[in-house]
Design a protein around this motif. Structure first.
Motif, PDB file in Angstrom:
ATOM      1  N   LEU A  80      43.894  58.864 -10.110  1.00  0.00           N
ATOM      2  CA  LEU A  80      45.310  58.556 -10.266  1.00  0.00           C
ATOM      3  C   LEU A  80      45.489  57.607 -11.446  1.00  0.00           C
ATOM      4  O   LEU A  80      44.904  56.519 -11.470  1.00  0.00           O
ATOM      5  N   VAL A  81      46.296  58.031 -12.434  1.00  0.00           N
ATOM      6  CA  VAL A  81      46.522  57.242 -13.642  1.00  0.00           C
ATOM      7  C   VAL A  81      48.004  56.903 -13.747  1.00  0.00           C
ATOM      8  O   VAL A  81      48.865  57.768 -13.572  1.00  0.00           O
ATOM      9  N   SER A  82      48.301  55.630 -14.033  1.00  0.00           N
ATOM     10  CA  SER A  82      49.670  55.183 -14.280  1.00  0.00           C
ATOM     11  C   SER A  82      49.941  55.261 -15.778  1.00  0.00           C
ATOM     12  O   SER A  82      49.200  54.680 -16.576  1.00  0.00           O
ATOM     13  N   THR A  83      51.002  55.983 -16.181  1.00  0.00           N
ATOM     14  CA  THR A  83      51.330  56.060 -17.604  1.00  0.00           C
ATOM     15  C   THR A  83      51.942  54.742 -18.082  1.00  0.00           C
ATOM     16  O   THR A  83      51.779  54.376 -19.236  1.00  0.00           O
ATOM     17  N   GLU A  84      52.627  54.040 -17.193  1.00  0.00           N
ATOM     18  CA  GLU A  84      53.223  52.754 -17.589  1.00  0.00           C
ATOM     19  C   GLU A  84      52.143  51.716 -17.866  1.00  0.00           C
ATOM     20  O   GLU A  84      52.165  51.033 -18.883  1.00  0.00           O
ATOM     21  N   LEU A  85      51.172  51.617 -16.967  1.00  0.00           N
ATOM     22  CA  LEU A  85      50.104  50.633 -17.131  1.00  0.00           C
ATOM     23  C   LEU A  85      48.970  51.147 -18.009  1.00  0.00           C
ATOM     24  O   LEU A  85      48.127  50.366 -18.458  1.00  0.00           O
ATOM     25  N   GLN A  86      48.951  52.470 -18.219  1.00  0.00           N
ATOM     26  CA  GLN A  86      47.881  53.126 -18.982  1.00  0.00           C
ATOM     27  C   GLN A  86      46.506  52.758 -18.433  1.00  0.00           C
ATOM     28  O   GLN A  86      45.601  52.362 -19.160  1.00  0.00           O
ATOM     29  N   GLN A  87      46.398  52.900 -17.119  1.00  0.00           N
ATOM     30  CA  GLN A  87      45.108  52.625 -16.482  1.00  0.00           C
ATOM     31  C   GLN A  87      44.954  53.410 -15.187  1.00  0.00           C
ATOM     32  O   GLN A  87      45.926  53.895 -14.615  1.00  0.00           O
ATOM     33  N   VAL A  88      43.699  53.507 -14.758  1.00  0.00           N
ATOM     34  CA  VAL A  88      43.380  54.180 -13.502  1.00  0.00           C
ATOM     35  C   VAL A  88      43.798  53.281 -12.343  1.00  0.00           C
ATOM     36  O   VAL A  88      43.488  52.089 -12.330  1.00  0.00           O
ATOM     37  N   ILE A  89      44.508  53.858 -11.377  1.00  0.00           N
ATOM     38  CA  ILE A  89      44.997  53.113 -10.210  1.00  0.00           C
ATOM     39  C   ILE A  89      44.075  53.294  -9.009  1.00  0.00           C
ATOM     40  O   ILE A  89      43.811  52.369  -8.263  1.00  0.00           O
ATOM     41  N   ASP A  90      43.596  54.534  -8.807  1.00  0.00           N
ATOM     42  CA  ASP A  90      42.773  54.811  -7.633  1.00  0.00           C
ATOM     43  C   ASP A  90      42.003  56.117  -7.846  1.00  0.00           C
ATOM     44  O   ASP A  90      42.299  56.877  -8.774  1.00  0.00           O
ATOM     45  N   HIS A  91      41.025  56.352  -6.991  1.00  0.00           N
ATOM     46  CA  HIS A  91      40.215  57.575  -7.006  1.00  0.00           C
ATOM     47  C   HIS A  91      40.234  58.204  -5.620  1.00  0.00           C
ATOM     48  O   HIS A  91      40.370  57.498  -4.627  1.00  0.00           O
ATOM     49  N   PHE A  92      40.089  59.514  -5.591  1.00  0.00           N
ATOM     50  CA  PHE A  92      39.865  60.243  -4.351  1.00  0.00           C
ATOM     51  C   PHE A  92      38.657  61.133  -4.607  1.00  0.00           C
ATOM     52  O   PHE A  92      38.542  61.755  -5.665  1.00  0.00           O
ATOM     53  N   GLN A  93      37.744  61.191  -3.641  1.00  0.00           N
ATOM     54  CA  GLN A  93      36.589  62.068  -3.796  1.00  0.00           C
ATOM     55  C   GLN A  93      36.114  62.497  -2.419  1.00  0.00           C
ATOM     56  O   GLN A  93      35.967  61.672  -1.519  1.00  0.00           O
ATOM     57  N   ALA A  94      35.907  63.796  -2.282  1.00  0.00           N
ATOM     58  CA  ALA A  94      35.362  64.319  -1.026  1.00  0.00           C
ATOM     59  C   ALA A  94      34.596  65.602  -1.316  1.00  0.00           C
ATOM     60  O   ALA A  94      35.008  66.413  -2.149  1.00  0.00           O
ATOM     61  N   TYR A  95      33.469  65.759  -0.621  1.00  0.00           N
ATOM     62  CA  TYR A  95      32.744  67.025  -0.664  1.00  0.00           C
ATOM     63  C   TYR A  95      33.359  67.943   0.387  1.00  0.00           C
ATOM     64  O   TYR A  95      33.965  67.481   1.357  1.00  0.00           O
ATOM     65  N   CYS A  96      33.217  69.246   0.188  1.00  0.00           N
ATOM     66  CA  CYS A  96      33.734  70.250   1.132  1.00  0.00           C
ATOM     67  C   CYS A  96      32.580  71.152   1.564  1.00  0.00           C
ATOM     68  O   CYS A  96      31.780  71.577   0.734  1.00  0.00           O
ATOM     69  N   ARG A  97      32.546  71.461   2.841  1.00  0.00           N
ATOM     70  CA  ARG A  97      31.517  72.355   3.367  1.00  0.00           C
ATOM     71  C   ARG A  97      31.975  73.802   3.197  1.00  0.00           C
ATOM     72  O   ARG A  97      32.985  74.212   3.768  1.00  0.00           O
ATOM     73  N   PRO A  98      31.257  74.600   2.395  1.00  0.00           N
ATOM     74  CA  PRO A  98      31.653  76.002   2.219  1.00  0.00           C
ATOM     75  C   PRO A  98      31.335  76.823   3.459  1.00  0.00           C
ATOM     76  O   PRO A  98      30.403  76.500   4.192  1.00  0.00           O
ATOM     77  N   VAL A  99      32.105  77.878   3.687  1.00  0.00           N
ATOM     78  CA  VAL A  99      31.882  78.703   4.875  1.00  0.00           C
ATOM     79  C   VAL A  99      31.354  80.098   4.523  1.00  0.00           C
ATOM     80  O   VAL A  99      30.626  80.695   5.311  1.00  0.00           O
ATOM     81  N   LEU A 100      31.687  80.622   3.354  1.00  0.00           N
ATOM     82  CA  LEU A 100      31.207  81.953   2.964  1.00  0.00           C
ATOM     83  C   LEU A 100      29.838  81.880   2.294  1.00  0.00           C
ATOM     84  O   LEU A 100      28.984  82.713   2.531  1.00  0.00           O
ATOM     85  N   ASN A 101      29.678  80.893   1.422  1.00  0.00           N
ATOM     86  CA  ASN A 101      28.424  80.689   0.697  1.00  0.00           C
ATOM     87  C   ASN A 101      27.866  79.339   1.119  1.00  0.00           C
ATOM     88  O   ASN A 101      27.853  78.385   0.338  1.00  0.00           O
ATOM     89  N   SER A 102      27.425  79.249   2.371  1.00  0.00           N
ATOM     90  CA  SER A 102      27.065  77.938   2.926  1.00  0.00           C
ATOM     91  C   SER A 102      25.812  77.332   2.301  1.00  0.00           C
ATOM     92  O   SER A 102      25.656  76.115   2.290  1.00  0.00           O
ATOM     93  N   THR A 103      24.945  78.166   1.738  1.00  0.00           N
ATOM     94  CA  THR A 103      23.749  77.648   1.065  1.00  0.00           C
ATOM     95  C   THR A 103      23.984  77.669  -0.434  1.00  0.00           C
ATOM     96  O   THR A 103      24.240  78.727  -1.021  1.00  0.00           O
ATOM     97  N   LEU A 104      23.930  76.493  -1.053  1.00  0.00           N
ATOM     98  CA  LEU A 104      24.163  76.397  -2.492  1.00  0.00           C
ATOM     99  C   LEU A 104      22.990  77.012  -3.256  1.00  0.00           C
ATOM    100  O   LEU A 104      21.829  76.831  -2.892  1.00  0.00           O
ATOM    101  N   SER A 105      23.304  77.705  -4.318  1.00  0.00           N
ATOM    102  CA  SER A 105      22.244  78.261  -5.168  1.00  0.00           C
ATOM    103  C   SER A 105      21.592  77.117  -5.953  1.00  0.00           C
ATOM    104  O   SER A 105      22.200  76.060  -6.166  1.00  0.00           O
ATOM    105  N   GLY A 106      20.364  77.336  -6.375  1.00  0.00           N
ATOM    106  CA  GLY A 106      19.683  76.344  -7.210  1.00  0.00           C
ATOM    107  C   GLY A 106      20.468  76.072  -8.475  1.00  0.00           C
ATOM    108  O   GLY A 106      20.577  74.931  -8.929  1.00  0.00           O
ATOM    109  N   PHE A 107      21.041  77.130  -9.052  1.00  0.00           N
ATOM    110  CA  PHE A 107      21.859  76.990 -10.260  1.00  0.00           C
ATOM    111  C   PHE A 107      23.057  76.079 -10.005  1.00  0.00           C
ATOM    112  O   PHE A 107      23.371  75.199 -10.808  1.00  0.00           O
ATOM    113  N   CYS A 108      23.732  76.283  -8.871  1.00  0.00           N
ATOM    114  CA  CYS A 108      24.915  75.482  -8.515  1.00  0.00           C
ATOM    115  C   CYS A 108      24.539  74.015  -8.343  1.00  0.00           C
ATOM    116  O   CYS A 108      25.231  73.123  -8.839  1.00  0.00           O
TER     117      CYS A 108
END
Length: 199
Positions: A80-108
């Motif tokens: 989240l970036v504020s254009t008025e302050l021209q700085q980062v305000i906060d972050h959001f980060q989460a991993y998601c568990r896939p259901v169709l391709n539940s095993t990640l490839s080595g390439f991925c």
């Protein structure tokens, strides 16, 4: 004005010195144009969104994807970036568990740096998108404050999020209906060659 002189002036103004000479000159010209318009009360920050939410999804992939390969979002990060302050305000980060391709490839795993354990212990996408919407609400984005989603190219929204919503049986979220492709905006503004949109 020589490139060295332009770079020196940009440094003095604490502006980026990245790019070729034409890009640097345009950046400097834009700075002075904005300054003049502001002093004449002709420029207002209302032309900018007050907040930008920058997203860059990671998704399941193979080294060579078949044409109908269904990518699933495995990481949902946002800044989240504020254009008025021209700085980062906060972050959001989460991993998601896939259901169709539940095993990640080595390439991925190599491409994204995401491990099998990261996704095995994560919530599925429907819960992660709820958590993200709660994060938007916490910052009063979409209610008290207007904001715009920003991505690097069309894949994040056009393929990954859209496809993930179909897989998860969710409606396409309201927050994602309008967004800025920063790659396209940058190349249009600086009139430079655009990188391939599917890169």
């Amino acid at each position: 004005m020589s490139k060295a002189a332009v770079v020196s002036k940009l440094k003095e103004l604490k502006l980026s010195t990245e790019g070729n000479c034409d890009v640097l000159k345009k950046r400097l010209k834009n700075y002075y144009k904005k300054k003049k318009l502001t002093s004449a009360n002709l420029f207002t920050a209302s032309k900018l969104s007050p907040y930008y939410v920058i997203v860059d999804f990671e998704a399941t992939c193979q080294e060579t994807n078949v044409p109908d390969y269904q990518h699933e979002i495995i990481e949902f990060p946002a800044v989240l970036v504020s254009t008025e302050l021209q700085q980062v305000i906060d972050h959001f980060q989460a991993y998601c568990r896939p259901v169709l391709n539940s095993t990640l490839s080595g390439f991925c795993k190599e491409l994204t740096g995401i491990t099998q354990e990261d996704v095995d212990t994560a919530d599925t996408f429907p819960q992660v998108v709820k958590d993200f919407e709660a994060w938007l609400t916490k910052h009063k984005l979409g209610s008290k404050h207007k904001f715009t989603v920003v991505t690097d190219g069309p894949w994040d929204m056009g393929r990954f999020l859209y496809g993930q919503c179909k897989i998860s049986g969710l409606p396409y979220p309201k927050f994602a209906k309008k967004w800025i492709n920063i790659r396209k905006a940058f190349s249009n503004f600086y009139k430079c060659r655009r990188f391939e949109d599917d890169a």
